[in-house]
Design an enzyme around this catalytic site. Sequence first.
Site, mmCIF file in Angstrom:
data_model
loop_
_atom_site.group_PDB
_atom_site.id
_atom_site.type_symbol
_atom_site.label_atom_id
_atom_site.label_comp_id
_atom_site.label_asym_id
_atom_site.label_seq_id
_atom_site.Cartn_x
_atom_site.Cartn_y
_atom_site.Cartn_z
ATOM 1 N N LYS A 112 0.813 -1.217 0.000
ATOM 2 C CA LYS A 112 0.000 0.000 0.000
ATOM 3 C C LYS A 112 0.847 1.268 0.000
ATOM 4 O O LYS A 112 0.388 2.331 -0.395
ATOM 5 C CB LYS A 112 -0.977 -0.024 1.165
ATOM 6 C CG LYS A 112 -2.035 -1.106 0.961
ATOM 7 C CD LYS A 112 -3.121 -1.098 1.992
ATOM 8 C CE LYS A 112 -4.257 -2.040 1.624
ATOM 9 N NZ LYS A 112 -3.896 -3.471 1.734
HETATM 10 C C1 LIG Z 1 -4.537 -4.525 1.170
HETATM 11 C C2 LIG Z 1 -3.797 -5.804 1.105
HETATM 12 C C3 LIG Z 1 -4.149 -6.833 0.213
HETATM 13 C C4 LIG Z 1 -5.372 -6.750 -0.693
HETATM 14 O O1 LIG Z 1 -5.289 -5.756 -1.647
HETATM 15 P P1 LIG Z 1 -6.550 -5.350 -2.544
HETATM 16 O O2 LIG Z 1 -6.151 -4.144 -3.293
HETATM 17 O O3 LIG Z 1 -7.658 -5.101 -1.564
HETATM 18 O O4 LIG Z 1 -6.867 -6.468 -3.418
HETATM 19 C C5 LIG Z 1 -3.349 -7.963 0.169
HETATM 20 N N1 LIG Z 1 -2.280 -8.111 0.970
HETATM 21 C C6 LIG Z 1 -1.913 -7.145 1.858
HETATM 22 C C7 LIG Z 1 -0.732 -7.372 2.713
HETATM 23 C C8 LIG Z 1 -2.651 -5.961 1.947
HETATM 24 O O5 LIG Z 1 -2.280 -5.026 2.822
#
Ligand SMILES: *Cc1c(COP(=O)(O)O)cnc(C)c1O
Length: 469
Positions: A112
């Site tokens: 993220k």
């Molecule tokens: C947010 C997140 C996901 C999922 O991502 P999406 O964009 O919701 O599909 C997967 N793994 C981790 C570690 C995350 O923080």
Amino acid sequence: MRYISTRGQAPALNFEDVLLAGLASDGGLYVPENLPRFTQEEIASWAGLPYHELAFRVMRPFVTGSIADADFKKILEETYGVFAHSAVAPLRQLNGNEWVLELFHGPTLAFKDFALQLLGRLLDHVLSKRGERVVIMGATSGDTGSAAIEGCKACEHVDIFIMHPHNRVSEVQRRQMTTIFGENIHNIAIEGNFDDCQEMVKASFADQGFLKGTRLVAVNSINWARIMAQIVYYFHAALQLGGPARSIAFSVPTGNFGDIFAGYLARNMGLPISQLIVATNRNDILHRFMSGNQYVKETLHATLSPSMDIMVSSNFERLLFDLHGRNGAALAGLMESFKQGGGFSVEEDRWTEARKLFDSLAVNDEETCETIAEVFAQTGEVLDPHTAIGVKAARECRRSLDTPMVILGTAHPVKFPEAVEKAGVGKALELPAHLTDLFQREERCTVLANDLKAVQAFVSQHGNRGKPL
Ligand SMILES: *Cc1c(COP(=O)(O)O)cnc(C)c1O
């Protein structure tokens, strides 16, 4: 570049307005009106570029008209300069023609950071030009909150309020939020659960009187700028592995369909991607759609991969929009039937079209731990549980052994010690250098009752760099 809503009724916006918009006024999500398309020669000419320069080339068409080239270049250089690895998104080989794209070298150790480090800087740039300030309110069960706070801590025009459920996030995740100080950073622990936090964010968007005219901005994964930033690493990985002269396959651990939708866009922009694997945990609404054309809401289960514990995938609407020939009225009808009845199927030919590119697998906690143990035995690498789900799905669903398979490594294993310990490989874990003193750092956080009025009063008392709005 202009952006249109998936439900066809909201006005088209430019990039700057889409950045500040969140949901469209008709309840839809914004998507580019026309996707840029690069030629193979153009993509090939980007081989060897540093990450931020590649990012500039891939994202430039999305921001033209709103952000000057020189400003955008500088923002990108700063954004990806904070990552702890000089390759920004390095590839690590697991097996013959099988790779993990490590997206966890940012400040909060999850993918993220790629989007939220950029989002904070873009917001501040646009707001300083306009002479405006905004308030961000967000709810988090973990990764999003810390990444958003890290992304906004240097913003002069943004105050950020992140709510997490009191005593219900892991200690690493809590400390990653509460140890970041700034007069514009506000951690709120709510005496309730994650849904209570999220409800309060929604209610605040619906009734903004307490903000006294200050604009409220969303940083959840429906924000277009987040998707945009995630497109870049698909190009980056493919260029390292012989693309675009050869096709690449990706396996993506996903909950809200954000990360994998970025891969779908990369393909439509000209990158030869031959397969995209949707890897879910037990909360498998996306797998049930991809394997059986059933998009149906079910009860939520808590798993060892909590960042993918969702019932409904908010970004999936963006794919459905394309599958329905970009017909906003059709989408509005479909989403209404979902709201009324809790589910739908799409026409057979649309589903078949999706299946040309997408495969899927749902992986339970036991299989997740088995995969962590298996990969550790094979390579000595410790995977986080989300990434392990991606590896398991890649190994089950792979169409071709000749095509490089890239699994998106979405988080550093140190963030999810429970799964790693259950897999029996916990001893191998250490905090990365920039976080070794995390458990010694001072924390700052306000505990509030599960009460909307109390939260809104807190925001209006502190929303202007800690002072009243
Ligand atoms: C947010 C997140 C996901 C999922 O991502 P999406 O964009 O919701 O599909 C997967 N793994 C981790 C570690 C995350 O923080």
